[in-house]
Structure formats: C-alpha cells, structure tokens
Scaffold this active site. Structure first.
Site, mmCIF file in Angstrom:
data_model
loop_
_atom_site.group_PDB
_atom_site.id
_atom_site.type_symbol
_atom_site.label_atom_id
_atom_site.label_comp_id
_atom_site.label_asym_id
_atom_site.label_seq_id
_atom_site.Cartn_x
_atom_site.Cartn_y
_atom_site.Cartn_z
ATOM 1 C CG HIS A 139 -27.693 46.145 -32.516
ATOM 2 N ND1 HIS A 139 -27.912 47.335 -33.190
ATOM 3 C CD2 HIS A 139 -28.209 45.174 -33.307
ATOM 4 C CE1 HIS A 139 -28.514 47.082 -34.335
ATOM 5 N NE2 HIS A 139 -28.716 45.773 -34.421
ATOM 6 C CG HIS A 141 -32.016 42.166 -34.220
ATOM 7 N ND1 HIS A 141 -32.476 42.336 -35.510
ATOM 8 C CD2 HIS A 141 -30.935 42.980 -34.111
ATOM 9 C CE1 HIS A 141 -31.701 43.204 -36.148
ATOM 10 N NE2 HIS A 141 -30.755 43.605 -35.314
ATOM 11 C CB CYS A 172 -30.181 40.070 -40.165
ATOM 12 S SG CYS A 172 -28.588 39.528 -40.805
ATOM 13 C CG ASN A 181 -32.224 47.061 -32.716
ATOM 14 O OD1 ASN A 181 -32.234 46.403 -31.684
ATOM 15 N ND2 ASN A 181 -31.343 48.002 -32.948
#
Length: 199
Positions: A139, A141, A172, A181
């Site tokens: 995952h 970013h 975030c 992301n």
C-alpha cells in the site's frame, strides 16, 4: 470512517467486487456489519507514535482490540509503515501476530510516502521470513514519487496484490504533506518484470 455507512448506502455495489471497510475496533465492526459489509480490514502500525495518533492506543492495546474483531469476521489486512529500515524486525513481529490471529492478508503501507526501493527490499526480506509471500500486499503513497518504484521491487519479490486509488485520492491526516495512495491508472500502465521460477 465516520461516514462509511452513508458511502455504502450511496454506491451501487457490483457483482464480483469486494467492498471491505476499515474497522479499528468492535464498535467499528458493528457499524460495518450493520451497513452490509462482508469483509473488513484492521489497520495498525509498528510505530507507537503513529498508532497513538491514528487509533489512540499502544501497539499492544490495538492488537488486543484486533483479536476481538478477528474472532467475529473474515479480516483482510493490517497496514504497517515501511519508512524505517531498523524497524523491519518490529514490523515483522506485529505482522506475524496479526497473521496468526487470522488475517489472510498483510498489506504493508508506506502511509507517509517516504519509502524507497532499498527500504522496501529490506522490509520484504524480513517479512518473507515470517509471512508467506502470497499473504503479503503493498500500500504505497506517492508523496515523493517512489510508489511505482517500490511496487516494482514488490513485484520482483512475487507480491501480487497492490492497493491503489483512482487518480491517487487519499492521504493521511496524521502525516504532514503526505499525498494519496498511488494512482490506479499509473499502476496499470507501469511495466511488469518478467518473472521465472514457475511463479
């Protein structure tokens, strides 16, 4: 996460598409179930400071909360930062505990987008020792433009699941200047390595 119910009620769900919800505790799980969610993802961190900001408890406290959630439903992933190589052993330790609880997939999250291919490779070397590679995901970013490079490293390690978002949406609230992301479009157009050894 507070508007998850409204989001689920407002979208048209398609056959064959999974719609998991992030659930940090039993209260979140109850809301997800009431909304018709069939799968949930718990999210943690191997950093005490980030965990405290994100879900307001220690690593150990969060793991105890997760045990209650996992006992009730099928759980997807945990997301754990890749940013510090010397924390690799801690990430591996927390990941293994979540895997042992029953999480079928552990998604390694570079939440603030400062991971590099070198850090990613080091992290995966530690994780492969304790988690089956087919149960790992990434995952990434894209704060500093390294997401696709990190994903390529992950592909080379035979990881086949990548979290992404349309046009790179997200971010975030606890990570200053962090972007969303990696964009799904970029992942789809990125070159894939040729892998051998029967995989």
């Amino acid at each position: 996460m507070g508007d998850a119910t409204a989001v689920l009620e407002g979208i048209k769900q398609r056959e064959g598409v999974w719609y998991p919800a992030l659930t940090p505790n039993l209260k979140g799980l109850e809301g997800a179930i009431a909304s018709g969610v069939k799968e949930v993802a718990i999210f943690g961190a191997a950093s005490e400071s980030f965990r405290g900001k994100n879900i307001n408890c220690s690593i150990e406290e969060s793991l105890k909360r997760f045990e209650d959630v996992v006992a009730k439903v099928r759980v997807g992933c945990s997301r754990l930062p890749l940013r510090r190589p010397h924390r690799s052993h801690k990430v591996a330790q927390v990941s293994r505990r979540m895997y042992d609880m029953g999480c079928y997939e552990i998604s390694l999250g570079d939440t603030i987008g400062v991971g590099t291919p070198g850090k990613c490779s080091t992290m995966l070397e530690h994780l492969k020792q304790v988690i089956p590679i087919e149960s790992l995901a990434v995952h990434c970013h894209d704060t500093y433009g390294q997401a696709l490079a990190n994903i390529l490293v992950s592909f080379m390690e035979y990881i086949r699941v990548v979290d992404s978002s349309v046009v790179g949406l997200g971010g975030c609230p606890y990570a200053h200047c962090a972007t969303g992301n990696v964009a799904t479009e970029d992942v789809l157009h990125a070159p894939r390595p040729r892998l051998h050894h029967g995989r």
